[in-house]
Design an enzyme around this catalytic site. Structure first.
Site, PDB file in Angstrom:
ATOM      1  CE  LYS A   1      -0.539   5.587   7.881  1.00  0.00           C
ATOM      2  NZ  LYS A   1      -1.913   5.563   8.353  1.00  0.00           N
TER       3      LYS A   1
ATOM      4  CG  PHE B   1      -1.867   1.200   1.210  1.00  0.00           C
ATOM      5  CD1 PHE B   1      -3.145   1.063   0.687  1.00  0.00           C
ATOM      6  CD2 PHE B   1      -1.475   2.452   1.678  1.00  0.00           C
ATOM      7  CE1 PHE B   1      -4.022   2.145   0.641  1.00  0.00           C
ATOM      8  CE2 PHE B   1      -2.341   3.545   1.628  1.00  0.00           C
ATOM      9  CZ  PHE B   1      -3.611   3.382   1.113  1.00  0.00           C
TER      10      PHE B   1
ATOM     11  CG  ASP C   1       5.459   3.774   1.848  1.00  0.00           C
ATOM     12  OD1 ASP C   1       5.411   4.335   2.967  1.00  0.00           O
ATOM     13  OD2 ASP C   1       4.473   3.678   1.094  1.00  0.00           O
TER      14      ASP C   1
END
Lengths: 514, 514
Positions: free
Chosen positions: B373, B234, B342
């Site tokens: 995040k 993702f 990532d």
């Protein structure tokens, strides 16, 4: 010479009937320093000022960048790409319409962070909004809005973002910046189109769709749909938005793009209201409408939506008439294609209406309107439940916007309403346009294709020696930007007043004289 | 039964040698309310708490959502899509590891806004950072960083974002969220690759490139390059990042995608350190490396980069060994392909190292590392000047990040260092993993494939009745999330302590017993 020309038709400066507003600068060091820049215009003395403690005129001490800025730039260059750097700013000393640097220079800012500062630097109303417990909580407790919205999220939207929703649109999907706001609108358009093709929102996805989507293959990831944009348009720089951006090669080179169509945007003769341009312009707009219709009906990847700016703002400040946009709305209705209006740069008052598309007097509102920049947050408005995807989590991400930015936009809206800044911008825009008309008469080789009449302060002109003009403007205390290959674009804040207009006009006259 | 099992091997709770820290809740209403939830674990009494005034246990008064939340949800639904809503939160009453709702329920939060809250709700150090003049100025005077950076931008980067830069990387491009951080890294990769093909950074673009780019056509918009990602990975939901996302059809359906390749991610047997899984796992990882190499060398759209998560965090919490990642680094070096790691979900301490890829002990650092995040801002780190495009304005946008968010990340970093929270997470993670091992022995049908040993609190297990478990957890005062089709993922904050681990384990045991 032209300076006196500029003043001859100045209207009564007491016409603003609102109560005086008293602001205080954040620091006490930003008084005018009595330097050598242009003398204050007399209009400033009599006009009721939004920022009474603003400098009375720009102050230029050193060449820009000066020695302290140079040092700071060298330091920053080690860790950050500074090749696009225009000016190293000191925001603690910037105030109202004036941007300060590290060397004591204070410039009248009609570029305003690429059109994104709405109500002045260190605006005290925003300062108050940024200091509330609600703001601090929003900053340190940032929620995943789609899963765990804060309990006041509905109220923040209703009293803020949605209180200025374009007519006919009553829902919002919040985002982070103009580029993703546009991409999320494109995603909504693609889901809407496929749902129609599939036969409605209750029709389930097929096994083939589910499987092929995981391989980026049709039919799950359809390879026969597109977003139609317009030549010279700008809609962002991420992969989907960049595929609709048609501004300059430097924005697009080396980046893979989708095979999506572009129609011509009208290249009109200015001024738009000059009768001798009417026939040419009407013909040019019809040509572009015909081309759009041709692409809508024949392009091999069928458009689900068109996206268009009310004024092409990066691509050279290209204007069109309300007729053209009404024609586009009719075409999109006729061919069952959505109309997305990208108000990232034009929105929030700069054109003398809150949304620039308010100038068009559309019968049917756009399907989606995207916003960012002066809103200090981003997203897209929409009005129809059919633009909500048929299932949860199809339009989703972790943050889905930012409540602290939504709170700031609410404070901006309140400030705009309190000071009547949209009307101010419409009025000052007329004054400024008239000043530029006179300047263009005096310097016809410097100001070509003046445009934006009736569009607030969202003015521009072509300049045969544009980059030199932009650079020289700093020496007379003006921070100003360009768009496209040769346009000088004006993007003052909404607190730009007639006194500032005088300073701008007189400053540019000096540049033209030099 | 298992509750006593859980306690038998508890280590000495006084082992933490740091000084006691005293926080005060923002509101005085968030004391434990003496309700019916599980009694406080004795470890809380003896452990030095980061939030001494936290509730001693969750409090569940009503079913969730309760009546007040229901009402708020109905109101929000009119203007905002709430179908993904999990809980209507009251952040003014949330504190430390506990999230509150409108009905007086206070849950232990091990989901933490989809893994994005680093150091607790209403953390007083962040509260202080969010109240400074520097923060307020950054909020109300948001700059266009590429053109008009604030004068302290270098210092904010150096003392914040760059002070925790992954080894070997010393530059940063700031962004807004994980999705655009990845896309900007992809753009850097494409520009790098085309520059190599072109023969260096001084080679000018051809007329054909310039012209074709404006039509979204090759060679200007190359149609033969790609980013390779991994099955179940993702990387975001915008058009470029979504083309590398391979998590679930619901994320991808109906959205056009680029024809980019995906390699298999190892599907391993857990625990990874069990010798009887060693042979199978090594073979599986080799199979995936071989497949990756095959795609790197034969895929018709040649990869400029690979992008990979250290733990596939949305796609089901899939782990691999350092060997696999070292193998990937070797392959990318061998075939002149960039490696983008990532770390949007894994970064900033959650795995017991500041960056999860620190576990791999790479000889050559990744080329780029993306973050968001828990950093509360976003961007990508890089280390080589060849990843700066050859000209200005190729990697650019209006805001280019957000200084106020960079300031917040700096405060987060300082809090992590002050409280030694990465080490805390490593230690508590061991304790928590051991607790889950015992729970898995007692409830082998409920906890399958426990994983994340040695990865801090970044743990997960498969649950045959996952969605029911997630829902029931709320009734015992636990807010917990899932990933992929059947995993329960733990994403506690970095201030999660052993007492919280006890509450979590005991709460889940109640769910399993029900």
């Amino acid at each position: 010479m032209a300076a006196s020309l500029l003043r001859q038709s100045r209207p009564c400066l007491r016409q603003l009937t609102r109560q005086p507003i008293f602001f205080r600068p954040i620091t006490s060091t930003i008084r005018p320093l009595g330097a050598s820049a242009a003398a204050a215009s007399p209009s400033q003395a009599s006009e009721q000022l939004f920022f009474p403690e603003e400098p009375k005129a720009p102050i230029v001490h050193t060449k820009i960048p000066g020695p302290k800025s140079q040092e700071a730039i060298e330091r920053l260059t080690k860790v950050f790409d500074t090749r696009s750097l225009n000016m190293m700013a000191d925001y603690t000393k910037s105030y109202g319409n004036y941007i300060a640097d590290l060397d004591g220079n204070i410039l009248l800012d009609v570029y305003a962070q690429i059109a994104s500062i709405p109500v002045g630097y260190n605006n005290s109303s925003l300062h108050a909004a940024a200091s509330t417990p609600q703001m601090i909580s929003s900053i340190i407790n940032r929620p995943a809005l789609g899963n765990f919205p804060q309990s006041d999220w509905a109220s923040i939207l209703e009293t803020g973002i949605l209180s200025v929703a374009p007519k006919g649109l009553n829902q919002v999907f919040t985002a982070q910046a103009g580029s993703d706001a546009n991409e999320l609108a494109y995603k909504a358009a693609f889901m809407w189109r496929r749902q129609q093709e599939r036969g409605g929102q209750d029709v389930e996805f097929t096994a083939e769709e589910l499987e092929s989507s995981m391989n980026n293959k049709s039919p799950g990831s359809p390879d026969n749909m597109s977003i139609l944009s317009f030549k010279s348009g700008f809609h962002g720089r991420l992969f989907g938005s960049l595929s609709t951006t048609r501004s300059k090669p430097i924005h697009k080179l080396d980046i893979p793009a989708f095979d999506w169509p572009q129609a011509s945007f009208p290249m009109l003769r200015y001024p738009l209201d000059d009768p001798k341009n009417a026939e040419y312009n009407a013909k040019e707009e019809q040509r572009c409408l015909d081309e759009t219709e041709h692409l809508l009906t024949t392009y091999h990847n069928k458009p689900a939506a068109i996206v268009i700016e009310p004024v092409q703002s990066e691509g050279g400040d290209n204007h069109a008439t309300p007729n053209f946009f009404r024609g586009l709305r009719e075409l999109t209705k006729k061919h069952n294609v959505l109309m997305i209006v990208d108000e990232v740069q034009t929105g929030v008052g700069a054109t003398g209406k809150f949304w620039a598309h308010d100038h068009w007097d559309l019968q049917d509102p756009p399907d989606m309107v995207t916003f960012s920049k002066k809103a200090q947050t981003a997203g897209y408005y929409f009005g129809s439940n059919t633009l909500r995807p048929n299932k949860a989590y199809r339009q989703f991400n972790t943050w889905m916007g930012d409540p602290s930015r939504a709170l700031l936009f609410r404070a901006i809206i309140q400030e705009i309403q309190r000071l009547n800044l949209v009307q101010n911008t419409a009025q000052v825009g007329e004054y400024l346009y008239a000043g530029f008309e006179r300047l263009a008469q005096a310097y016809p080789k410097e100001i070509v294709n003046l445009r934006g009449k009736g569009q607030g302060t969202f003015l521009a002109f072509d300049s045969p020696r544009r980059d030199e003009v932009l650079k020289s403007a700093k020496t007379v205390g003006i921070n100003i930007g360009g768009s496209g290959g040769r346009a000088v674009r004006l993007r003052p804040m909404l607190v730009f007043q007639k006194g500032h207009a005088d300073i701008l006009l007189e400053g540019l006259e000096k540049v033209f004289q030099s």
